[in-house]
Design an enzyme around this catalytic site. Sequence first.
Site, mmCIF file in Angstrom:
data_model
loop_
_atom_site.group_PDB
_atom_site.id
_atom_site.type_symbol
_atom_site.label_atom_id
_atom_site.label_comp_id
_atom_site.label_asym_id
_atom_site.label_seq_id
_atom_site.Cartn_x
_atom_site.Cartn_y
_atom_site.Cartn_z
ATOM 1 N N GLU A 278 0.821 -1.211 0.000
ATOM 2 C CA GLU A 278 0.000 0.000 0.000
ATOM 3 C C GLU A 278 0.857 1.264 0.000
ATOM 4 O OE1 GLU A 278 -2.894 0.312 3.203
ATOM 5 O OE2 GLU A 278 -4.536 0.081 1.795
ATOM 6 N N HIS A 299 7.420 -27.073 -0.074
ATOM 7 C CA HIS A 299 6.721 -28.205 -0.681
ATOM 8 C C HIS A 299 5.614 -27.738 -1.620
ATOM 9 C CE1 HIS A 299 8.563 -31.310 2.039
ATOM 10 N NE2 HIS A 299 8.853 -30.186 2.689
ATOM 11 N N LYS A 414 -14.063 0.699 -4.051
ATOM 12 C CA LYS A 414 -15.127 1.144 -3.129
ATOM 13 C C LYS A 414 -16.192 1.923 -3.896
ATOM 14 C CE LYS A 414 -12.043 1.642 0.831
ATOM 15 N NZ LYS A 414 -11.380 2.600 1.695
HETATM 16 O O1 PA5 Z 1 -3.361 1.598 6.057
HETATM 17 C C1 PA5 Z 1 -4.448 2.122 5.840
HETATM 18 O O2 PA5 Z 1 -4.624 3.344 5.906
HETATM 19 C C2 PA5 Z 1 -5.667 1.283 5.507
HETATM 20 O O3 PA5 Z 1 -5.342 -0.068 5.377
HETATM 21 C C3 PA5 Z 1 -6.724 1.416 6.591
HETATM 22 O O4 PA5 Z 1 -6.183 1.057 7.829
HETATM 23 C C4 PA5 Z 1 -7.946 0.532 6.309
HETATM 24 O O5 PA5 Z 1 -8.486 0.841 5.072
HETATM 25 C C5 PA5 Z 1 -9.016 0.725 7.386
HETATM 26 O O6 PA5 Z 1 -9.386 2.063 7.467
HETATM 27 P P1 PA5 Z 1 -10.159 2.641 8.712
HETATM 28 O O7 PA5 Z 1 -9.298 2.541 9.914
HETATM 29 O O8 PA5 Z 1 -10.482 4.047 8.348
HETATM 30 O O9 PA5 Z 1 -11.407 1.803 8.878
#
Ligand code: PA5
Length: 426
Positions: A278, A299, A414
């Site tokens: 990410e 394996h 989303k």
């Molecule tokens: O690293 C990040 O920002 C994302 O993975 C968020 O943690 C994830 O989308 C969850 O978001 P939120 O804490 O707003 O529910």
Amino acid sequence: MIKVLDEHLGRKIDYASYKKQVEEINKMIDDKSGPGNDYLGWLNYPSSIKESELDEIQKYAEIVRKNCDILLVCGIGGSYLGARAAIEAINGLHSDKKPEIIFVGQSFSSDYLYEVIEHLKGKKFAINVISKSGTTTETSIAFRILKNLLEEKVGKKEASKAIFATTDKEKGALLKLSKQEGYVRFVLPSDIGGRYSVFSAVGLFPIACAGINIKELIAGAKEAEKSLKSPEISANSAYKYAVIRDALYREKYADELFVTYEPRLVSIGEWFKQLFGESEGKEHKGLFPCSATFSTDLHSLGQFIQDGSRVLFETVLNIKHPNHEISIPKADEDLDELNYLAGKNMSFVSEQAFKGTLEAHAETAKVPNVILEIDKLDEKGLGYLFYFFMKTCAMSAYLLKVNPFNQPGVEIYKKNMFHLLGKKGY
Ligand code: PA5
């Protein structure tokens, strides 16, 4: 505390050519002047978190530990993976410690949630709902269903005492709901993004509920914060690792396979993939992070690594000493032909598997191997490791010239999903 070994890469890394760039980026991180600089709160968080905050988290964790059979941790992505990774790494995969920690809100699977609800029957449970935005759909749906279940079971008033919300200090739907319902609230500082949040209450509250020493975890992180400050590549193992990753990426390696020899670290692999995937996968750039557990995956994936497409390098976490030793017994009749190992510890066998695999992959197959060597993975070691990866990731993403702290790409699915679901405004 972590040694980054580069002698199995099959090439010499030209660290000198990175010197200036690494120094500039280090300054940019310290000055908070790079892209995404308003999300650098994690950088000094271990040394700035107050003892009283840790005590507060611990106090509520003790209440859950005393009163509940199960803690449901409701969150996804960065609001989920750090806690899971830490709890499994320290308590193992079959812990019978009370409360049992169950993760929910990390999928849309009704089968999964049904299974959890069935498992809750006859048991006392609390919920820790975690969401920075307060509007993440996976988390919100699971929380709505489980909150109703708890309220039906114990009544609204008692339920509100067993629900703990971790969210932003100033904004979001979860904040509004928590205030209205009177839940105990923990804050995720606004300058820390989800995947960098394991040392905040996002990670610490569930980790403390699992009976893990959060002060030791923070002590390890603090040690890393201090020792990974230097702009010198030779004095900063996180930067050395970041440079190796960058150099291999520029040689057209597309995938980084993160390897451990410990089933209890599978979720560390998941956390690693989120952190790097990410943070770096932007503008059509970045290494694709994947993970494997050896010898299990030798394996399965072992064949591909040895003989398949030459797209990946391995980053192997080598833990020198296990937390527990088991020795191999002698059999009167050596029918399984294992007596040549009788009296040896399993860790000895694992070490030979590591050495044999390293030779097979790095020497025979010419797959570059970065070895991250760590003495022992206890709470302190884990705190150090999490911070080490975060610091590596910031440097590594800036070397790629991408913002390590945003994730614009995840919004597209989303939007499409909301449109299909008929959400207002989509
Ligand atoms: O690293 C990040 O920002 C994302 O993975 C968020 O943690 C994830 O989308 C969850 O978001 P939120 O804490 O707003 O529910």
